[in-house]
Design a protein around this motif. Structure first.
Motif, PDB file in Angstrom:
ATOM      1  N   LEU A   1       0.804  -1.219   0.000  1.00 48.40           N
ATOM      2  CA  LEU A   1       0.000   0.000   0.000  1.00 48.40           C
ATOM      3  C   LEU A   1       0.838   1.271   0.000  1.00 48.40           C
ATOM      4  O   LEU A   1       0.497   2.263   0.641  1.00 48.40           O
ATOM      5  CB  LEU A   1      -0.973  -0.045   1.182  1.00 48.40           C
ATOM      6  N   SER A   2       1.926   1.258  -0.774  1.00 42.10           N
ATOM      7  CA  SER A   2       2.698   2.480  -0.990  1.00 42.10           C
ATOM      8  C   SER A   2       2.101   3.252  -2.160  1.00 42.10           C
ATOM      9  O   SER A   2       1.722   2.671  -3.175  1.00 42.10           O
ATOM     10  CB  SER A   2       4.160   2.148  -1.299  1.00 42.10           C
ATOM     11  N   THR A   3       2.019   4.566  -2.011  1.00 40.21           N
ATOM     12  CA  THR A   3       1.510   5.474  -3.040  1.00 40.21           C
ATOM     13  C   THR A   3       2.627   6.435  -3.445  1.00 40.21           C
ATOM     14  O   THR A   3       3.701   6.429  -2.826  1.00 40.21           O
ATOM     15  CB  THR A   3       0.306   6.253  -2.502  1.00 40.21           C
ATOM     16  N   PRO A   4       2.435   7.282  -4.469  1.00 41.16           N
ATOM     17  CA  PRO A   4       3.515   8.189  -4.873  1.00 41.16           C
ATOM     18  C   PRO A   4       4.048   9.049  -3.729  1.00 41.16           C
ATOM     19  O   PRO A   4       5.268   9.283  -3.644  1.00 41.16           O
ATOM     20  CB  PRO A   4       2.854   9.040  -5.958  1.00 41.16           C
ATOM     21  N   ASP A   5       3.170   9.524  -2.847  1.00 43.12           N
ATOM     22  CA  ASP A   5       3.631  10.340  -1.721  1.00 43.12           C
ATOM     23  C   ASP A   5       4.152   9.491  -0.569  1.00 43.12           C
ATOM     24  O   ASP A   5       4.589  10.027   0.448  1.00 43.12           O
ATOM     25  CB  ASP A   5       2.512  11.270  -1.233  1.00 43.12           C
ATOM     26  N   LEU A   6       4.120   8.164  -0.720  1.00 36.68           N
ATOM     27  CA  LEU A   6       4.674   7.250   0.267  1.00 36.68           C
ATOM     28  C   LEU A   6       5.768   6.395  -0.394  1.00 36.68           C
ATOM     29  O   LEU A   6       5.975   5.239  -0.067  1.00 36.68           O
ATOM     30  CB  LEU A   6       3.566   6.365   0.854  1.00 36.68           C
ATOM     31  N   ASN A   7       6.453   7.024  -1.352  1.00 33.13           N
ATOM     32  CA  ASN A   7       7.676   6.473  -1.938  1.00 33.13           C
ATOM     33  C   ASN A   7       7.459   5.167  -2.695  1.00 33.13           C
ATOM     34  O   ASN A   7       8.273   4.244  -2.620  1.00 33.13           O
ATOM     35  CB  ASN A   7       8.732   6.278  -0.842  1.00 33.13           C
ATOM     36  N   ARG A   8       6.366   5.093  -3.450  1.00 32.47           N
ATOM     37  CA  ARG A   8       6.073   3.903  -4.247  1.00 32.47           C
ATOM     38  C   ARG A   8       7.151   3.681  -5.308  1.00 32.47           C
ATOM     39  O   ARG A   8       7.527   4.603  -6.012  1.00 32.47           O
ATOM     40  CB  ARG A   8       4.702   4.064  -4.916  1.00 32.47           C
ATOM     41  N   ASP A   9       7.610   2.440  -5.423  1.00 33.23           N
ATOM     42  CA  ASP A   9       8.586   2.067  -6.443  1.00 33.23           C
ATOM     43  C   ASP A   9       8.151   0.712  -7.000  1.00 33.23           C
ATOM     44  O   ASP A   9       8.567  -0.340  -6.510  1.00 33.23           O
ATOM     45  CB  ASP A   9       9.989   1.987  -5.845  1.00 33.23           C
ATOM     46  N   VAL A  10       7.308   0.731  -8.023  1.00 33.50           N
ATOM     47  CA  VAL A  10       6.718  -0.513  -8.501  1.00 33.50           C
ATOM     48  C   VAL A  10       7.736  -1.396  -9.217  1.00 33.50           C
ATOM     49  O   VAL A  10       7.590  -2.624  -9.233  1.00 33.50           O
ATOM     50  CB  VAL A  10       5.488  -0.257  -9.404  1.00 33.50           C
ATOM     51  N   GLU A  11       8.766  -0.802  -9.809  1.00 33.71           N
ATOM     52  CA  GLU A  11       9.774  -1.634 -10.466  1.00 33.71           C
ATOM     53  C   GLU A  11      10.586  -2.405  -9.430  1.00 33.71           C
ATOM     54  O   GLU A  11      10.945  -3.568  -9.658  1.00 33.71           O
ATOM     55  CB  GLU A  11      10.662  -0.770 -11.349  1.00 33.71           C
ATOM     56  N   ALA A  12      10.864  -1.785  -8.286  1.00 37.69           N
ATOM     57  CA  ALA A  12      11.539  -2.506  -7.203  1.00 37.69           C
ATOM     58  C   ALA A  12      10.629  -3.600  -6.648  1.00 37.69           C
ATOM     59  O   ALA A  12      11.085  -4.703  -6.331  1.00 37.69           O
ATOM     60  CB  ALA A  12      11.946  -1.540  -6.095  1.00 37.69           C
ATOM     61  N   MET A  13       9.332  -3.305  -6.538  1.00 42.25           N
ATOM     62  CA  MET A  13       8.382  -4.343  -6.105  1.00 42.25           C
ATOM     63  C   MET A  13       8.410  -5.520  -7.055  1.00 42.25           C
ATOM     64  O   MET A  13       8.391  -6.684  -6.633  1.00 42.25           O
ATOM     65  CB  MET A  13       6.960  -3.776  -6.051  1.00 42.25           C
ATOM     66  N   ARG A  14       8.439  -5.232  -8.353  1.00 42.76           N
ATOM     67  CA  ARG A  14       8.457  -6.299  -9.352  1.00 42.76           C
ATOM     68  C   ARG A  14       9.711  -7.163  -9.207  1.00 42.76           C
ATOM     69  O   ARG A  14       9.636  -8.404  -9.236  1.00 42.76           O
ATOM     70  CB  ARG A  14       8.376  -5.708 -10.764  1.00 42.76           C
ATOM     71  N   ALA A  15      10.854  -6.522  -9.023  1.00 50.73           N
ATOM     72  CA  ALA A  15      12.099  -7.273  -8.866  1.00 50.73           C
ATOM     73  C   ALA A  15      12.070  -8.132  -7.605  1.00 50.73           C
ATOM     74  O   ALA A  15      12.526  -9.283  -7.615  1.00 50.73           O
ATOM     75  CB  ALA A  15      13.286  -6.311  -8.832  1.00 50.73           C
ATOM     76  N   ALA A  16      11.546  -7.580  -6.517  1.00 49.62           N
ATOM     77  CA  ALA A  16      11.475  -8.333  -5.261  1.00 49.62           C
ATOM     78  C   ALA A  16      10.493  -9.493  -5.372  1.00 49.62           C
ATOM     79  O   ALA A  16      10.715 -10.574  -4.822  1.00 49.62           O
ATOM     80  CB  ALA A  16      11.086  -7.404  -4.118  1.00 49.62           C
ATOM     81  N   SER A  17       9.398  -9.273  -6.083  1.00 57.53           N
ATOM     82  CA  SER A  17       8.415 -10.333  -6.281  1.00 57.53           C
ATOM     83  C   SER A  17       8.996 -11.462  -7.125  1.00 57.53           C
ATOM     84  O   SER A  17       8.821 -12.651  -6.817  1.00 57.53           O
ATOM     85  CB  SER A  17       7.162  -9.762  -6.944  1.00 57.53           C
ATOM     86  N   GLU A  18       9.696 -11.109  -8.195  1.00 57.19           N
ATOM     87  CA  GLU A  18      10.330 -12.114  -9.049  1.00 57.19           C
ATOM     88  C   GLU A  18      11.339 -12.940  -8.266  1.00 57.19           C
ATOM     89  O   GLU A  18      11.413 -14.170  -8.408  1.00 57.19           O
ATOM     90  CB  GLU A  18      11.026 -11.437 -10.227  1.00 57.19           C
TER      91      GLU A  18
END
Length: 314
Positions: A67-84
């Motif tokens: 539940l990170s948003t742009p104002d809470l430092n969301r980094d979806v590419e890092a999430m993708r790498a961690a998920s992989e």
């Protein structure tokens, strides 16, 4: 077949498995990475996330709602790498947390909703990663005018897309009452909304009032402070969960930690993502909560919340 969006693409809802209701993965402050990149080691952030998510997967965690948003430092590419790297399904969010950008203040809720809808239907920036949940937040300050704008935009997004809403709220001051009221004013689908951080209170009557509006509840921020002085510790959180179960609400409850793996923060072994699995859930079982009720809160309810379908199979 009902699907749920993750950072690796859609999955069958029945593959969601054991799910944590409110978490964070890789937090890389955007203002720093864009303007002062020497102040943060992004590789170290990602490595910590990979390590702890891998440990969580090995400990039985299949999915988490991030539940990170742009104002809470969301980094979806890092999430993708961690998920992989870990095998944990990560459902990421659109929406806005507490720091509503000033350029949004004068917008109409529908204009903000257009932004959220794009991140759900097209993707976040140019990553191709689609949000599977909408995040909103109102803390001890209550629902400010800017916060209300985001709540109304989220409600309209949920109506347009069917995407669920998960909130941050300050339970000690019962801020969830106003959140629910605004969602009702917007005629939002109350069964697509989860009021989060509700384990920060032991007032089961207040929580039941929220549940009676039709929402889900996230009993998270486990383990809580050790002394339990300002907010409940994990034992008190468990007691509230059990009271709600006894009142017949297990079909509306989810559990989580609100944890973020970040270099420099305390490192628990096992990872904090496993506190529920190693400590709180065994204590609930020892206190007489049946395994099928645990499975309901950790598997069936998150699946229903994310997919919009109830029952044992989505």
């Amino acid at each position: 077949m009902t699907q749920i969006e993750t950072v690796l693409g859609p999955i069958d809802a029945n593959d969601l498995g054991f799910t944590l209701s409110h978490e964070h993965v890789a937090i890389t402050p955007s203002v720093i990475t864009q303007h002062y990149p020497w102040l943060i080691d992004k590789d170290a952030v990602l490595q910590r996330a990979k390590e702890e998510l891998t440990e969580a997967k090995q400990g039985g965690v299949d999915s988490l709602i991030e539940l990170s948003t742009p104002d809470l430092n969301r980094d979806v590419e890092a999430m993708r790498a961690a998920s992989e790297a870990s095998g944990v399904n990560v459902i990421c969010a659109t929406g806005i947390w507490r720091d509503v950008p000033r350029w949004m203040w004068g917008k109409d809720p529908d204009e903000i909703a257009d932004i959220f809808v794009r991140e759900i239907e097209v993707g976040i920036a140019d990553t191709g990663i689609k949000a599977g949940v909408i995040k909103v937040a109102n803390d001890a300050e209550g629902v400010t005018p800017e916060g209300e704008l985001i709540l109304r935009a989220a409600a309209r997004t949920a109506k347009r897309t069917g995407t669920p809403i998960s909130t941050h709220h300050w339970a000690p001051l019962e801020v969830g009452r106003r959140q629910a009221e605004i969602f009702q004013e917007e005629d939002a689908p109350m069964d697509r909304i989860c009021i989060g951080h509700t384990a920060d209170t032991v007032n089961a009557d207040y929580i039941e009032d929220l549940l009676n509006t039709g929402v889900y509840i996230s009993m998270d921020r486990y383990p809580g402070p050790e002394d339990g002085a300002e907010r409940p510790n994990w034992v008190a959180r468990n007691a509230t969960v059990k009271e709600l179960i006894n009142r017949g609400w297990s079909h509306k409850l989810m559990l989580g930690h609100d944890y973020a793996a970040f270099p420099g923060s305390p490192r628990d072994y096992p990872t904090r993502y496993l506190f529920l699995s190693t400590t709180a859930i065994p204590a609930l079982l020892a206190d007489g909560v049946p395994q099928e009720t645990i499975d309901q809160m950790m598997i069936t309810v998150p699946r229903a919340f994310l997919s919009g379908l109830s029952g044992e199979s989505a």
